[in-house]
Design an enzyme around this catalytic site. Sequence first.
Site, PDB file in Angstrom:
ATOM      1  N   SER A  65       0.832  -1.209   0.000  1.00  0.00           N
ATOM      2  CA  SER A  65       0.000   0.000   0.000  1.00  0.00           C
ATOM      3  C   SER A  65       0.863   1.254   0.000  1.00  0.00           C
ATOM      4  CB  SER A  65      -0.895   0.011   1.231  1.00  0.00           C
ATOM      5  OG  SER A  65      -1.549  -1.226   1.390  1.00  0.00           O
TER       6      SER A  65
HETATM    7  N1  SAH Z   1      -0.878  -4.868   3.985  1.00  0.00           N
HETATM    8  C1  SAH Z   1      -0.038  -5.187   2.832  1.00  0.00           C
HETATM    9  C2  SAH Z   1      -0.683  -4.898   1.507  1.00  0.00           C
HETATM   10  C3  SAH Z   1      -1.809  -5.800   1.249  1.00  0.00           C
HETATM   11  S1  SAH Z   1      -2.260  -6.070  -0.428  1.00  0.00           S
HETATM   12  C4  SAH Z   1       1.312  -4.541   2.934  1.00  0.00           C
HETATM   13  O1  SAH Z   1       1.599  -3.834   3.921  1.00  0.00           O
HETATM   14  O2  SAH Z   1       2.137  -4.772   2.037  1.00  0.00           O
HETATM   15  C5  SAH Z   1      -3.655  -7.104  -0.062  1.00  0.00           C
HETATM   16  C6  SAH Z   1      -3.315  -8.498   0.376  1.00  0.00           C
HETATM   17  O3  SAH Z   1      -4.534  -9.118   0.743  1.00  0.00           O
HETATM   18  C7  SAH Z   1      -2.708  -9.359  -0.736  1.00  0.00           C
HETATM   19  O4  SAH Z   1      -1.459  -9.817  -0.351  1.00  0.00           O
HETATM   20  C8  SAH Z   1      -3.713 -10.487  -0.912  1.00  0.00           C
HETATM   21  O5  SAH Z   1      -3.109 -11.751  -1.174  1.00  0.00           O
HETATM   22  C9  SAH Z   1      -4.411 -10.489   0.435  1.00  0.00           C
HETATM   23  N2  SAH Z   1      -5.748 -11.086   0.440  1.00  0.00           N
HETATM   24  C10 SAH Z   1      -6.757 -10.937  -0.450  1.00  0.00           C
HETATM   25  N3  SAH Z   1      -7.826 -11.675  -0.083  1.00  0.00           N
HETATM   26  C11 SAH Z   1      -7.492 -12.297   1.081  1.00  0.00           C
HETATM   27  C12 SAH Z   1      -8.152 -13.202   1.957  1.00  0.00           C
HETATM   28  N4  SAH Z   1      -9.405 -13.631   1.742  1.00  0.00           N
HETATM   29  N5  SAH Z   1      -7.498 -13.650   3.048  1.00  0.00           N
HETATM   30  C13 SAH Z   1      -6.220 -13.255   3.308  1.00  0.00           C
HETATM   31  N6  SAH Z   1      -5.542 -12.409   2.511  1.00  0.00           N
HETATM   32  C14 SAH Z   1      -6.153 -11.922   1.414  1.00  0.00           C
END
Ligand code: SAH
Length: 219
Positions: A65
């Site tokens: 992000s």
């Molecule tokens: N917080 C992260 C950015 C997240 S991007 C950082 O600091 O880098 C969003 C993430 O959510 C992705 O890695 C994706 O794989 C995850 N995601 C999406 N759906 C999900 C689910 N149902 N359960 C767990 N993770 C999920």
Amino acid sequence: MNDEDPDIAERKMQFLFALRSKGITDARVLTAMEKIDRGPFIRGYFSGRAYEDMPLPIACGQTISQPSVVALMTQALKLNARHKVLEVGTGSGYQAAILSLLVRRVYTVDRHKRLVQDASAIFRALDLTNITALTADGSFGLPDQAPFDRILVTAAAEDPPGPLLAQLKIGGIMVVPVGQSDTVQRLIRVTRHETGFDYDELRPVRFVPLVEGLGRDTA
Ligand code: SAH
């Protein structure tokens, strides 16, 4: 990253200045953002852009992000040092690392095993021992560790997922981007009271979607 490099030192200063100018006023959040270097969480081609206030691609087609959004979400959670927090969407691990400096315990889950493994290696290298990273479908929360003081969802759901609302303590806060993927979503703060939930809208955001089930790399 080499802290002695004056160019990087300059870019880090500008990075923090940019956060302040975007409304991040909580001194503890700014200190945590200063302490956790975003550099190690971004590998390869985009690593030189770690100190820009931009989302960047990471493995498994996901994104780390934008730092000002990380800071805003962290601030919106109103954290204290006794809190137990669940993050859904480990991604690079950057957000979890920031949280770990501000609370007692962080559980972070991602549906991609590879992301969880890479992030765990960084947590170990940085000696962030209060983070537990697990491969799981976070739409169901983490029932074994519930309830949580705070929940942060870093992928966009169409609605705040019911199991996550149920795993929030009374008085607890959840921050979650809500809306269809591919469109602008709304960052929502949900506060749980004795008798129900209050919702307030923070700002428009754009996150990758919350997807059900585990990523194919776990097969
Ligand atoms: N917080 C992260 C950015 C997240 S991007 C950082 O600091 O880098 C969003 C993430 O959510 C992705 O890695 C994706 O794989 C995850 N995601 C999406 N759906 C999900 C689910 N149902 N359960 C767990 N993770 C999920």
